[in-house]
Motif scaffolding. Structure first.
Motif, short mmCIF file in Angstrom:
data_model
loop_
_atom_site.label_atom_id
_atom_site.label_comp_id
_atom_site.label_asym_id
_atom_site.label_seq_id
_atom_site.Cartn_x
_atom_site.Cartn_y
_atom_site.Cartn_z
N ARG A 32 0.84 -1.19 0.00
CA ARG A 32 0.00 0.00 0.00
C ARG A 32 0.88 1.25 0.00
O ARG A 32 1.99 1.25 0.56
CB ARG A 32 -0.97 -0.02 1.16
CG ARG A 32 -0.35 0.17 2.52
CD ARG A 32 -1.45 0.37 3.57
NE ARG A 32 -0.94 0.27 4.89
CZ ARG A 32 -0.24 1.23 5.49
NH1 ARG A 32 0.02 2.35 4.88
NH2 ARG A 32 0.21 1.06 6.72
N PRO A 33 0.41 2.31 -0.62
CA PRO A 33 1.20 3.54 -0.69
C PRO A 33 1.60 4.04 0.70
O PRO A 33 0.79 4.05 1.63
CB PRO A 33 0.24 4.54 -1.36
CG PRO A 33 -0.72 3.69 -2.12
CD PRO A 33 -0.87 2.42 -1.31
N GLY A 34 2.86 4.42 0.83
CA GLY A 34 3.37 4.99 2.07
C GLY A 34 3.86 3.98 3.10
O GLY A 34 4.44 4.38 4.11
N LEU A 35 3.65 2.68 2.86
CA LEU A 35 4.04 1.68 3.86
C LEU A 35 5.55 1.66 4.10
O LEU A 35 6.00 1.66 5.25
CB LEU A 35 3.55 0.29 3.47
CG LEU A 35 3.84 -0.81 4.50
CD1 LEU A 35 3.05 -0.54 5.78
CD2 LEU A 35 3.50 -2.18 3.93
N GLY B 166 -5.43 -1.74 9.20
CA GLY B 166 -4.92 -1.07 8.01
C GLY B 166 -5.97 -0.20 7.35
O GLY B 166 -7.15 -0.26 7.66
N PRO B 167 -5.53 0.68 6.45
CA PRO B 167 -6.45 1.57 5.77
C PRO B 167 -7.40 0.79 4.87
O PRO B 167 -7.03 -0.22 4.30
CB PRO B 167 -5.53 2.49 4.97
CG PRO B 167 -4.30 1.68 4.74
CD PRO B 167 -4.16 0.79 5.96
N GLN B 168 -8.61 1.24 4.76
CA GLN B 168 -9.63 0.59 3.95
C GLN B 168 -9.79 -0.88 4.31
O GLN B 168 -10.16 -1.70 3.47
CB GLN B 168 -9.33 0.73 2.44
CG GLN B 168 -9.34 2.15 1.92
CD GLN B 168 -8.01 2.84 2.12
OE1 GLN B 168 -6.95 2.26 1.93
NE2 GLN B 168 -8.06 4.09 2.53
N GLY B 169 -9.50 -1.24 5.55
CA GLY B 169 -9.68 -2.61 6.00
C GLY B 169 -8.69 -3.60 5.43
O GLY B 169 -8.90 -4.80 5.50
N SER C 22 0.72 -8.40 18.91
CA SER C 22 -0.20 -8.62 17.80
C SER C 22 0.54 -9.06 16.54
O SER C 22 1.74 -8.96 16.45
CB SER C 22 -0.99 -7.35 17.51
OG SER C 22 -0.12 -6.31 17.14
N THR C 23 -0.23 -9.53 15.58
CA THR C 23 0.30 -9.86 14.28
C THR C 23 -0.61 -9.24 13.22
O THR C 23 -1.81 -9.19 13.38
CB THR C 23 0.41 -11.39 14.06
OG1 THR C 23 1.07 -11.60 12.83
CG2 THR C 23 -0.92 -12.08 14.03
N THR C 24 0.00 -8.71 12.19
CA THR C 24 -0.78 -8.13 11.11
C THR C 24 -0.38 -8.87 9.85
O THR C 24 0.79 -8.98 9.54
CB THR C 24 -0.45 -6.63 10.95
OG1 THR C 24 -0.74 -5.98 12.17
CG2 THR C 24 -1.26 -6.01 9.83
N ALA C 25 -1.36 -9.37 9.13
CA ALA C 25 -1.11 -10.00 7.84
C ALA C 25 -1.69 -9.11 6.77
O ALA C 25 -2.82 -8.67 6.86
CB ALA C 25 -1.77 -11.38 7.79
N HIS C 26 -0.88 -8.80 5.78
CA HIS C 26 -1.30 -7.92 4.71
C HIS C 26 -1.36 -8.72 3.41
O HIS C 26 -0.34 -9.06 2.85
CB HIS C 26 -0.30 -6.77 4.53
CG HIS C 26 -0.13 -5.95 5.75
ND1 HIS C 26 -0.99 -4.94 6.10
CD2 HIS C 26 0.77 -6.01 6.74
CE1 HIS C 26 -0.60 -4.39 7.23
NE2 HIS C 26 0.47 -5.04 7.64
N PRO C 27 -2.55 -9.04 2.91
CA PRO C 27 -2.64 -9.72 1.62
C PRO C 27 -2.41 -8.73 0.52
O PRO C 27 -3.32 -7.98 0.16
CB PRO C 27 -4.06 -10.29 1.62
CG PRO C 27 -4.83 -9.37 2.52
CD PRO C 27 -3.85 -8.83 3.52
N GLU C 28 -1.22 -8.64 0.02
CA GLU C 28 -0.88 -7.63 -0.99
C GLU C 28 -1.17 -8.14 -2.37
O GLU C 28 -0.89 -9.18 -2.77
CB GLU C 28 0.60 -7.25 -0.87
CG GLU C 28 0.99 -6.76 0.50
CD GLU C 28 0.30 -5.47 0.95
OE1 GLU C 28 -0.23 -4.75 0.12
OE2 GLU C 28 0.27 -5.23 2.14
#
Length: 192
Positions: A40-43, A170-173, A186-192
């Motif tokens: 995502r932009p800015g990450l 994250g932004p926009q869910g 915590s853990t964050t998973a980002h489906p890119e």
């Protein structure tokens, strides 16, 4: 959730991009499979701005001995390489080889981070820190590729499952953040 929360300063982040089949690097720690992966932009700028130090392992360092490539060159700072043989590690400005317990290596990296995040760029070190309860956040980006071979994020035969409660992040869910049942890590998973 505000994206800044995902990269908030002062935490220990076990952070990496992983293939669909669970690899964080190809054979020999190759990373060319990530070419074309978008975030995502800015990450990248968020990570570069909140990272105070990087803690990695020797095999990854030997494969990529250039600290100027971290976050595409957007980040500069102290890098610590945990190794059993610091005397033969390839030297580089800003890089310190450590031969100590993983918790001591983290303490040194946290002190050098100056209140910013310590990013853990090693599956082995991350797993050892997680076992000791020293990881605050697991930030996971999923790349749409099947590698079939390489370095796995984790292989811990006999490990016990741990409970996580997931919610959107994250932004926009985009992405998922899971909070362990027993604390605030915590853990964050980002489906890119």
């Amino acid at each position: 959730m505000d994206p800044q929360t995902e990269t908030a300063a002062g935490q220990v982040l076990w952070h990496f991009t992983m293939s669909l089949d669970g690899f964080v690097a190809g054979p020999g720690h190759t990373m060319d499979w990530m070419a074309g992966t978008t975030f995502r932009p800015g990450l990248v700028e968020e990570y570069a701005g909140t990272t105070g130090a990087v803690l990695g392992g020797r095999a990854g360092w030997d494969a990529h001995p250039d600290p100027t490539g971290i976050y595409g060159g957007a980040w500069q700072g102290p890098v610590f390489v945990l190794t059993h043989h610091p005397e033969d590690a390839q030297p580089a400005p800003g890089v310190t080889s450590l031969n100590c317990d993983v918790a001591e290596a983290l303490r040194i990296a946290r002190e050098a981070a100056g209140g910013k995040n310590v990013e853990v760029f090693s599956p082995t070190i991350g797993r050892r820190l997680l076992e000791r309860g020293l990881i605050d956040v697991i930030d996971l980006h999923i790349a749409p590729v099947l590698l079939g071979d390489g370095i796995r994020r984790s292989t811990t035969p006999g490990a016990r499952p741990s409970g996580w409660a997931a919610h959107r992040a994250g932004p926009q869910g985009r992405g998922r953040r899971a909070v362990p049942a027993d604390d605030r890590r915590s853990t964050t998973a980002h489906p890119e």
